[in-house]
Write a protein that holds these residues in place. Sequence first.
Motif, short mmCIF file in Angstrom:
data_model
loop_
_atom_site.label_atom_id
_atom_site.label_comp_id
_atom_site.label_asym_id
_atom_site.label_seq_id
_atom_site.Cartn_x
_atom_site.Cartn_y
_atom_site.Cartn_z
N UNK A 81 35.25 3.97 75.92
CA UNK A 81 36.34 3.89 74.94
C UNK A 81 37.68 3.78 75.66
N UNK A 82 37.85 4.60 76.71
CA UNK A 82 39.12 4.60 77.45
C UNK A 82 39.39 3.23 78.07
N UNK A 83 38.35 2.59 78.58
CA UNK A 83 38.53 1.31 79.28
C UNK A 83 38.80 0.13 78.34
N UNK A 84 38.69 0.37 77.05
CA UNK A 84 38.99 -0.69 76.09
C UNK A 84 40.49 -0.79 75.79
N UNK A 85 41.29 0.12 76.32
CA UNK A 85 42.72 0.15 76.00
C UNK A 85 43.53 -0.39 77.18
N UNK A 86 44.31 -1.42 76.92
CA UNK A 86 45.15 -2.01 77.96
C UNK A 86 46.35 -2.68 77.29
N UNK A 87 47.36 -3.03 78.11
CA UNK A 87 48.63 -3.49 77.54
C UNK A 87 48.98 -4.93 77.90
N UNK A 88 48.05 -5.69 78.42
CA UNK A 88 48.34 -7.09 78.72
C UNK A 88 47.64 -7.98 77.69
N UNK A 89 48.06 -9.25 77.64
CA UNK A 89 47.53 -10.15 76.63
C UNK A 89 46.09 -10.57 76.89
N UNK A 90 45.62 -10.34 78.08
CA UNK A 90 44.24 -10.68 78.43
C UNK A 90 43.60 -9.44 79.06
N UNK B 233 30.24 -10.51 84.87
CA UNK B 233 31.11 -11.01 83.79
C UNK B 233 31.27 -9.98 82.67
N UNK B 234 30.30 -9.08 82.52
CA UNK B 234 30.36 -8.10 81.43
C UNK B 234 31.51 -7.11 81.59
N UNK B 235 32.09 -7.02 82.81
CA UNK B 235 33.22 -6.11 83.03
C UNK B 235 34.56 -6.75 82.66
N UNK B 236 34.55 -8.03 82.38
CA UNK B 236 35.80 -8.75 82.09
C UNK B 236 36.51 -8.22 80.85
N UNK B 237 35.81 -7.92 79.74
CA UNK B 237 36.52 -7.53 78.51
C UNK B 237 37.16 -6.15 78.54
N UNK B 238 37.05 -5.39 79.63
CA UNK B 238 37.59 -4.04 79.65
C UNK B 238 38.43 -3.82 80.89
N UNK B 239 39.11 -2.68 80.92
CA UNK B 239 39.91 -2.30 82.08
C UNK B 239 38.99 -1.56 83.05
N UNK B 240 38.63 -2.18 84.18
CA UNK B 240 37.62 -1.59 85.06
C UNK B 240 38.17 -0.46 85.93
N UNK B 241 38.69 0.59 85.28
CA UNK B 241 39.11 1.76 86.03
C UNK B 241 37.89 2.44 86.65
N UNK B 242 38.11 3.26 87.64
CA UNK B 242 37.06 3.97 88.37
C UNK B 242 36.15 3.04 89.17
#
Length: 563
Positions: free
Chosen positions: A232-241, A296-305
Amino acid sequence: MSTPALSKKIALLLALVYVAITFALLAYGFPHEDAFILFKYANNLACGHGIVFFAGGPHAEGATDFLWMTSLAAARAIGVDVAVAAALLNGIGFFVVAQLFLRARPNASTANRIVRGVAIALLFATSAAVAGERGFSAMLYSAAALFALTRVVATSSRASNDVPLLALLLGLIRPDGVVLGAGLALVAAIRAYRNRHFRDFAFRVAAAAIIGAIYFVWRWRYFGSLLPLPLYVKQHYNVGYPPGVEVTLDWCASTLAPLAIVMALSRFVLGPLRNRDAFRLRALGIGLVPFAIHVASFVPSDPTQNVVNRFEAPAQLALLYFATQLLTARRKKIVATARVAFLSAAMIVAFFPMFRLDWFEMEDSLWGQYPNALSRDLGALTDSNTKIAATEAGRVLYFARGPVMDLVGLNTRETALAPPTRKLMNDFDPDIVMIHHAGSILESTIVDTGGDVVPIHEPLWTHVSPNILFLLKGHLPPYDVLKLPNVFVAAPATEGFLDDARDRYDVYAVRFSSRFFHFHIYAVKKNWPKKQALLDAIARAHRESSAHSYLEYSPVFARKCED
């Protein structure tokens, strides 16, 4: 001595070397910050508290690597420290991988020995190996993925029948293993269908699906959410992509492209493959497609950690395996050993970007940082009633015994979905608040009175960048509405709470000689009886930060569970 027996002994020796390196890092340094989070869950599970971030707390799925966590908990239950257990389990993974590299189409020629020797040496530099040394499941997980790949393309077509259960194993070790396992299972299903043993394969798929469904229903009922909190946390980001785009492209440039160039050069330097080997490598290349989908599955989220690119570790290991197979395959014409040696050297050069990451991680592991030294003192100072709210929930809180709120949300459901509100913070009523200000504080505005603990007497908002003052509000909308990352919002939201509670807390800037920001913000209740002892411990931790190690704090044989 037979070749399989010899390869097993060599693989065992290599695995022991790998475990020894990990033990050396534990003896002179510390695991990674985020690895401590999962270690804490494993300890709590082993001590009978359930899958919780603190004893007596709610069920929380902050530890995404379910099977890894339960394995560490099992080790802890029989008295083995969790970090030591992690080293041993990753050692098993290294043994499996070394075996796969050593036994794949063994060839006694000097040229092939050079390639395999270089490839096995490079195993120690892979993301899987280095992240495993820092306490993550990466080596064991990547070993399971590579083993599944070899079963997909094994000479015996029925070997692919093992893939459904291996896919289940991948999904239970890590949540993204579902993507990788499903892809490998699909490739294996196509092969099973073509070789007319699909019925047996389908039976195993059904068995794996039933077990997976039972697990999913259980975890949904146990945790009350469809996804682990970090997702859930990794779904939040502030850029357009999605920020995963940039990270993935960087991985492709630093890892995929160099190895691809070496493999492309092999056609010109070594010549065309024999037909049989060309067919085998085409099949192996098809088996790499699920690994590409997994990356490619990591592209839609913010890959923190994503420490040392550990999320892409299975793909890197599979690419190295493919490159090794390509360079050792039989050619239509005799190839000079010097040409193979040239490509082996090129493969080493291709790992140069990885070597830089490796050096950074080794330096970070051995680097004396005050939170490492503080963690044990904090555990001694606090008890089961001491409440702590923090943005960094790993090493500092590892020994803490009381209730903990993760302000970023990796381990606390409320803050995973929305920033911490005044009501949430007041209801929790923490005795200690620790925040990494994440760039929200203009450090140049803090009056440096000397020392490592600097009192802040004025309101924190006077040190906050004007363009983010709105984040200090008492009630912010959920992250899905804010479209901002948790780590960026949690700090100023907490700073706003501390400004409202100045009559209850003393606030300090704690120096942190870091590659990122130079201060942490601490707030301690004015009436907390051990406030001065905590401040003394923080100051002492700065002086003694390089004088301790993980194994000094946590012996190989684990302590008894606290009552």
